[in-house]
Design an enzyme around this catalytic site. Structure first.
Site, PDB file in Angstrom:
ATOM      1  N   HIS A   1      25.723  30.660  31.085  1.00  0.00           N
ATOM      2  CA  HIS A   1      25.254  30.547  32.472  1.00  0.00           C
ATOM      3  C   HIS A   1      26.324  31.064  33.437  1.00  0.00           C
ATOM      4  O   HIS A   1      26.025  31.859  34.342  1.00  0.00           O
ATOM      5  CB  HIS A   1      24.928  29.075  32.767  1.00  0.00           C
ATOM      6  CG  HIS A   1      24.551  28.791  34.184  1.00  0.00           C
ATOM      7  ND1 HIS A   1      23.238  28.649  34.606  1.00  0.00           N
ATOM      8  CD2 HIS A   1      25.307  28.621  35.299  1.00  0.00           C
ATOM      9  CE1 HIS A   1      23.213  28.399  35.895  1.00  0.00           C
ATOM     10  NE2 HIS A   1      24.464  28.375  36.346  1.00  0.00           N
ATOM     11  N   GLU A   2      27.559  30.619  33.245  1.00  0.00           N
ATOM     12  CA  GLU A   2      28.634  31.033  34.154  1.00  0.00           C
ATOM     13  C   GLU A   2      28.964  32.518  34.007  1.00  0.00           C
ATOM     14  O   GLU A   2      29.220  33.207  35.003  1.00  0.00           O
ATOM     15  CB  GLU A   2      29.885  30.180  33.917  1.00  0.00           C
ATOM     16  CG  GLU A   2      29.693  28.694  34.166  1.00  0.00           C
ATOM     17  CD  GLU A   2      29.080  28.384  35.520  1.00  0.00           C
ATOM     18  OE1 GLU A   2      29.293  29.162  36.471  1.00  0.00           O
ATOM     19  OE2 GLU A   2      28.376  27.357  35.633  1.00  0.00           O
TER      20      GLU A   2
ATOM     21  N   HIS B   1      26.581  34.502  35.990  1.00  0.00           N
ATOM     22  CA  HIS B   1      26.962  34.590  37.404  1.00  0.00           C
ATOM     23  C   HIS B   1      27.949  35.737  37.613  1.00  0.00           C
ATOM     24  O   HIS B   1      27.880  36.458  38.617  1.00  0.00           O
ATOM     25  CB  HIS B   1      27.603  33.280  37.867  1.00  0.00           C
ATOM     26  CG  HIS B   1      26.627  32.203  38.204  1.00  0.00           C
ATOM     27  ND1 HIS B   1      25.539  32.413  39.030  1.00  0.00           N
ATOM     28  CD2 HIS B   1      26.579  30.890  37.848  1.00  0.00           C
ATOM     29  CE1 HIS B   1      24.870  31.278  39.163  1.00  0.00           C
ATOM     30  NE2 HIS B   1      25.464  30.342  38.452  1.00  0.00           N
TER      31      HIS B   1
ATOM     32  N   GLU C   1      20.812  30.206  40.643  1.00  0.00           N
ATOM     33  CA  GLU C   1      20.877  29.267  39.515  1.00  0.00           C
ATOM     34  C   GLU C   1      19.748  29.538  38.529  1.00  0.00           C
ATOM     35  O   GLU C   1      19.953  29.537  37.311  1.00  0.00           O
ATOM     36  CB  GLU C   1      20.821  27.823  40.020  1.00  0.00           C
ATOM     37  CG  GLU C   1      22.074  27.352  40.736  1.00  0.00           C
ATOM     38  CD  GLU C   1      23.328  27.534  39.898  1.00  0.00           C
ATOM     39  OE1 GLU C   1      23.321  27.152  38.715  1.00  0.00           O
ATOM     40  OE2 GLU C   1      24.317  28.081  40.429  1.00  0.00           O
TER      41      GLU C   1
END
EC number: 3.4.24.-
Length: 298
Positions: free
Chosen positions: A144-145, A148, A226
């Protein structure tokens, strides 16, 4: 389904950033009309202020954010081998450079990414997330990070923060000018035609509502990114269940103590566990239940 979600969230992000830019220029135009009787002058000033703020924020964002969140940098694999190798592996899969690695001493599980671009990115995780999540779940969070980072969300959030700060500065300038009577003196120089009165009303209305609108836009951007990072994490790991289980554990935890309120939107989940009555407008993150529901459809 996965690529449809990614495309949809990218479009929504474009709309939000366009709205941010329009709002910033509109505030400048309103100030220009109120104080210099020129829409153009105010618009140019607002654009310059916004660009300066963005350059400052982009150049200093990582060190400032990490300091505000009490994060310490891990410079060697021996200091946190499992975390280091997971981030290294996910960076390889995402085809981005290895980011700087930070750890926050906090028992609540959470994580965030920041930086200017993939070459100058950093990922921070709490000690709580390293202790409570297994490898599969931690891989989902790191994916997930890294999403980003790969999707340039880290730069978008920095730009959004800079635009919000620029709008706040412009509105503060307007408030001080009104307080000292500057706007009153400028209005005395104008005639009282209907056009001027309407222009004054619109300008004052914009200045009053600008900070609220900027906050709503910034939160909307955070929520959209998100969802996109969740979908992109699945694209990297090919394992939605890992992230689903991680989000459940993160949701079932106490608020963070080390997190900085101004950085709340950066985290994978709201570090303060706020319960908002108007969550759709002011929440920094989408509801965990909604995120899990989307992941379960992949």
């Amino acid at each position: 389904m996965l690529y449809d979600q990614i495309a949809t969230n990218k479009r929504r992000t474009g709309y939000v950033m366009f709205g941010f830019g329009v709002l910033t220029l509109a505030i400048g135009a309103a100030l220009g009309y109120l104080f210099w009787n020129s829409w153009v002058s105010g618009t140019v000033i607002a654009a310059v202020v916004a660009v300066v703020y963005m350059l400052i924020m982009i150049s200093q964002s990582t060190n400032v954010v990490m300091s505000m969140n009490h994060a310490r940098e891990i410079k060697d694999v021996s200091q946190a081998p499992q975390l280091w190798h997971l981030i290294e592996d996910m960076a390889l899969v995402a085809q981005v450079p290895m980011p700087r690695v930070f750890i926050i001493d906090d028992p609540s599980p959470n994580a965030f990414a920041t930086g200017n671009d993939p070459k100058h990115a950093a990922v921070a995780v709490t000690t709580g997330i390293m202790e409570r999540l297994n490898r599969e779940e931690l891989e989902g969070v790191i994916g997930h990070e890294m999403s980003h980072v790969r999707n340039y969300d880290i730069r978008l959030q920095t730009i959004a923060l800079a635009l919000s700060a620029a709008i706040g500065l412009l509105v503060n300038f307007a408030s001080n000018w009104f307080w000292w009577g500057g706007a009153t003196r400028r209005r005395d120089d104008r005639d009282d035609s209907a056009g001027n009165i309407i222009g004054l009303v619109i300008s004052i209305f914009l200045i009053i509502l600008a900070p609220l609108a900027a906050s709503i836009a910034q939160m909307a951007l955070s929520r959209n990114r998100e969802y996109l990072a969740d979908a992109s994490s699945v694209e990297l790991t090919r394992n939605p269940q890992g992230l689903i289980n991680a989000l459940r554990k993160i949701d079932d935890s106490q608020p963070m103590k080390a997190a900085d309120p101004n950085s709340a939107a950066l985290y994978i989940s709201d570090p303060f566990k706020h319960k908002q009555k108007f969550a759709d407008l002011f929440a920094t993150h989408p509801p965990i239940a909604d995120r899990i529901a989307r992941l379960e459809k992949m």
